[in-house]
Design an enzyme around this catalytic site. Structure first.
Site, PDB file in Angstrom:
ATOM      1  N   HIS A 121       0.849  -1.198   0.000  1.00  0.00           N
ATOM      2  CA  HIS A 121       0.000   0.000   0.000  1.00  0.00           C
ATOM      3  C   HIS A 121       0.879   1.240   0.000  1.00  0.00           C
ATOM      4  O   HIS A 121       1.495   1.583   1.017  1.00  0.00           O
ATOM      5  CB  HIS A 121      -0.934   0.026   1.210  1.00  0.00           C
ATOM      6  CG  HIS A 121      -1.958   1.119   1.132  1.00  0.00           C
ATOM      7  ND1 HIS A 121      -3.278   0.889   0.805  1.00  0.00           N
ATOM      8  CD2 HIS A 121      -1.852   2.455   1.310  1.00  0.00           C
ATOM      9  CE1 HIS A 121      -3.939   2.033   0.795  1.00  0.00           C
ATOM     10  NE2 HIS A 121      -3.085   3.009   1.096  1.00  0.00           N
ATOM     11  N   HIS A 176       1.560   5.339  -2.235  1.00  0.00           N
ATOM     12  CA  HIS A 176       1.086   6.363  -3.172  1.00  0.00           C
ATOM     13  C   HIS A 176       2.307   6.981  -3.857  1.00  0.00           C
ATOM     14  O   HIS A 176       2.832   7.994  -3.418  1.00  0.00           O
ATOM     15  CB  HIS A 176       0.261   7.422  -2.440  1.00  0.00           C
ATOM     16  CG  HIS A 176      -1.049   6.914  -1.927  1.00  0.00           C
ATOM     17  ND1 HIS A 176      -2.220   7.040  -2.637  1.00  0.00           N
ATOM     18  CD2 HIS A 176      -1.362   6.237  -0.796  1.00  0.00           C
ATOM     19  CE1 HIS A 176      -3.210   6.479  -1.953  1.00  0.00           C
ATOM     20  NE2 HIS A 176      -2.707   5.981  -0.831  1.00  0.00           N
ATOM     21  N   GLN A 235      -9.461   9.020  -6.011  1.00  0.00           N
ATOM     22  CA  GLN A 235      -9.188   9.628  -4.714  1.00  0.00           C
ATOM     23  C   GLN A 235     -10.269  10.604  -4.275  1.00  0.00           C
ATOM     24  O   GLN A 235     -10.517  10.775  -3.082  1.00  0.00           O
ATOM     25  CB  GLN A 235      -7.820  10.335  -4.749  1.00  0.00           C
ATOM     26  CG  GLN A 235      -7.425  10.938  -3.415  1.00  0.00           C
ATOM     27  CD  GLN A 235      -5.922  11.040  -3.253  1.00  0.00           C
ATOM     28  OE1 GLN A 235      -5.150  10.316  -3.857  1.00  0.00           O
ATOM     29  NE2 GLN A 235      -5.500  11.953  -2.406  1.00  0.00           N
ATOM     30  N   HIS A 295      -9.388   1.626  -0.338  1.00  0.00           N
ATOM     31  CA  HIS A 295      -9.309   2.428   0.880  1.00  0.00           C
ATOM     32  C   HIS A 295     -10.688   2.338   1.536  1.00  0.00           C
ATOM     33  O   HIS A 295     -11.670   2.832   0.990  1.00  0.00           O
ATOM     34  CB  HIS A 295      -9.031   3.890   0.542  1.00  0.00           C
ATOM     35  CG  HIS A 295      -7.622   4.188   0.145  1.00  0.00           C
ATOM     36  ND1 HIS A 295      -7.033   3.629  -0.962  1.00  0.00           N
ATOM     37  CD2 HIS A 295      -6.694   5.008   0.705  1.00  0.00           C
ATOM     38  CE1 HIS A 295      -5.791   4.100  -1.068  1.00  0.00           C
ATOM     39  NE2 HIS A 295      -5.558   4.919  -0.066  1.00  0.00           N
ATOM     40  N   GLU A 302     -11.346   4.622   6.285  1.00  0.00           N
ATOM     41  CA  GLU A 302     -10.180   5.305   6.857  1.00  0.00           C
ATOM     42  C   GLU A 302     -10.674   6.520   7.634  1.00  0.00           C
ATOM     43  O   GLU A 302     -10.528   7.668   7.219  1.00  0.00           O
ATOM     44  CB  GLU A 302      -9.204   5.717   5.755  1.00  0.00           C
ATOM     45  CG  GLU A 302      -7.890   6.273   6.297  1.00  0.00           C
ATOM     46  CD  GLU A 302      -6.972   6.809   5.222  1.00  0.00           C
ATOM     47  OE1 GLU A 302      -5.871   7.265   5.568  1.00  0.00           O
ATOM     48  OE2 GLU A 302      -7.346   6.801   4.030  1.00  0.00           O
ATOM     49  N   ASP A 314       2.396   3.446   2.899  1.00  0.00           N
ATOM     50  CA  ASP A 314       1.380   4.433   2.527  1.00  0.00           C
ATOM     51  C   ASP A 314       1.995   5.703   1.939  1.00  0.00           C
ATOM     52  O   ASP A 314       1.741   6.038   0.785  1.00  0.00           O
ATOM     53  CB  ASP A 314       0.488   4.764   3.719  1.00  0.00           C
ATOM     54  CG  ASP A 314      -0.839   5.403   3.310  1.00  0.00           C
ATOM     55  OD1 ASP A 314      -1.115   5.478   2.100  1.00  0.00           O
ATOM     56  OD2 ASP A 314      -1.601   5.808   4.203  1.00  0.00           O
ATOM     57  N   TRP A 348       0.739  14.381   2.971  1.00  0.00           N
ATOM     58  CA  TRP A 348       0.120  13.825   4.171  1.00  0.00           C
ATOM     59  C   TRP A 348       1.123  13.428   5.243  1.00  0.00           C
ATOM     60  O   TRP A 348       0.771  13.307   6.404  1.00  0.00           O
ATOM     61  CB  TRP A 348      -0.729  12.604   3.790  1.00  0.00           C
ATOM     62  CG  TRP A 348      -1.864  12.975   2.899  1.00  0.00           C
ATOM     63  CD1 TRP A 348      -3.091  13.454   3.276  1.00  0.00           C
ATOM     64  CD2 TRP A 348      -1.872  12.942   1.469  1.00  0.00           C
ATOM     65  NE1 TRP A 348      -3.863  13.705   2.169  1.00  0.00           N
ATOM     66  CE2 TRP A 348      -3.136  13.402   1.042  1.00  0.00           C
ATOM     67  CE3 TRP A 348      -0.944  12.568   0.498  1.00  0.00           C
ATOM     68  CZ2 TRP A 348      -3.496  13.497  -0.304  1.00  0.00           C
ATOM     69  CZ3 TRP A 348      -1.292  12.666  -0.837  1.00  0.00           C
ATOM     70  CH2 TRP A 348      -2.554  13.125  -1.229  1.00  0.00           C
TER      71      TRP A 348
END
Length: 426
Positions: A57, A59, A152, A210, A213, A309, A315
């Site tokens: 997982h 991005h 997203q 996802h 979350e 992640d 983030w």
């Protein structure tokens, strides 16, 4: 005659003094005291040799973009989402490719040779999809890179997301993604799960969603995901990522939910570094940890993996591609400090994510791909404790990365000159 032999290795399953013979890019022998010669030998000297680390997982379209167009000063999810919205129109294919390739270089040095990356498809240009398809092709000789079509901004919430997702899959993206808890209503979230799973079933693809979350205990889309997995016969091909709402759910509901997930053959990916950072931000005290119920899910027989992640993106300002750091955090947050629990956390960044990604030829048995990592540690627990140096990283039997052992040089009367931080390993 072998191409390469790794001598005197400790294996993750507890075997010691093992030699691993490699021929033609595959493992041809795994046994003590292999009586053979090779073109190259590596003496593991009682150190741990493991299959590569796997991150199921990630991005990659956002990685290493920290500070663009500005820094996330609050460190919160909401500011990160706003930042990504500001950055997206400024992205170029060239910059996306450059940052992704740099991260893949980091990954090789960390012994991370398989990555599943979600790719934002909520952009009419599908710029990130084009860039990461190029990256997938360029890194194929040394990293297995899977791509997830990730809406997203919401599959039903973002205009044209259904069309863009289909286009991304037609272009060669591997996995169907989704984000049901971000849809405008619970009903839309459930509908998106159903529609996306039907697309995957029709195309014969995997699903990685996802899911929930959030800290909201009433966000229960994983229930729908498990139901659709069973209805469509997708068992073993579907993953729920994050599942942080399970940390806030009452035990009675979870006592029904986990068996449903197990019956569906659902996989789970938790992201300890990010979940412990983002979840519970609105709590005072007591403050929730936010990470999903990893020990309970493992005990029920589900395959649970840990993902990184984010690394240096809108983030999360930290990270370095180190899956042992991920396992280290997961171990602490889940309080998995028993011997079995710590070893399970090591499997959560190696064999478990490999299973969820469907990697072929993964492992240290005869016939597997000769992909392995020699660590400056004796066993999985010590590897996690030290976030151990990757001394050698091999891909198809060829050394593609070397790192000098980590040690301190001391100037102390009557004490050793060198300290390596692992008892019995110098």
């Amino acid at each position: 005659m072998f191409d390469l032999i790794v001598r005197n290795a400790n294996l993750p399953d507890g075997r010691t003094g093992i030699d691993i013979g490699v021929a033609g890019g595959r493992i041809a022998a795994v046994q003590p005291a292999l009586d053979a010669q090779a073109g190259e030998e590596i003496d593991a000297t009682g150190r741990l040799v493991t299959p590569p680390f796997v991150d199921a997982h990630f991005h990659m379209d956002a990685t290493l973009s920290y500070g663009l167009p500005r820094v996330n000063r609050s460190g919160t999810l909401l500011e990160g989402i706003a930042l990504w919205g500001e950055l997206k129109p400024l992205l170029t294919r060239e910059a996306l490719v450059e940052r992704a390739l740099e991260y893949c270089d980091w990954a090789v040095g960390r012994g991370l040779l398989a990555i599943r990356s979600h790719v934002d498809i909520c952009d009419p240009r599908l710029l990130a999809v084009e860039a990461l398809l190029e990256v997938r092709q360029r890194v194929a000789p040394y990293i297995d890179l899977q791509l997830v079509a990730f809406p997203q901004d919401g599959y039903l919430r973002y205009a044209n997301a259904p069309e863009l997702l289909e286009r991304a899959l037609d272009m060669g993206v591997d996995v169907v993604g989704g984000i049901p808890h971000f849809e405008r209503t619970m009903a839309d979230g459930a509908a998106s799960v159903r529609m996306l799973c039907e697309i995957a079933a029709e195309r014969g693809l995997r699903v990685d969603m996802h899911c929930d979350e959030t800290d909201d205990p009433l966000s229960r889309h994983v229930e729908t995901l498990a139901y659709e997995t069973r209805r469509l016969g997708l068992g073993g091909r579907v993953v729920g990522s994050h599942l942080t709402s399970m940390h806030s759910m009452d035990n009675y509901y979870v006592s029904k939910l986990i068996p449903l997930m197990a019956e569906a053959g659902l996989g789970v990916i938790s992201n300890p570094l990010i979940n412990i950072t983002i979840q519970g931000r609105h709590d005072t005290y007591p403050r929730r940890r936010g990470m999903t119920r990893v020990p309970e899910l493992m005990a029920a027989g589900l395959t649970v993996a840990f993902g990184h992640d984010c690394v240096m993106d809108p983030w999360y300002s930290l990270g370095s591609g180190d899956m042992l750091e991920v396992a280290h955090m997961g171990l602490h947050v889940a309080q998995m400090t028993s011997v079995d629990g710590m070893n399970a956390c090591f499997r959560a960044v190696t064999e478990n994510p490999a299973r969820l990604m469907g990697l072929e030829g993964y492992g240290l048995e005869v016939g597997c791909n000769a992909d392995m990592v020699v660590l400056q540690a004796r066993d999985p627990v010590e590897a996690i404790r030290l976030k151990a140096t990757r001394l050698f990283v091999l891909r198809r039997g060829r050394v593609i990365s070397r790192t000098a052992p980590a040690e301190a040089l001391l100037s102390l009367d009557g004490r050793p000159e060198r300290v390596g931080f692992a008892t019995g390993v110098r």
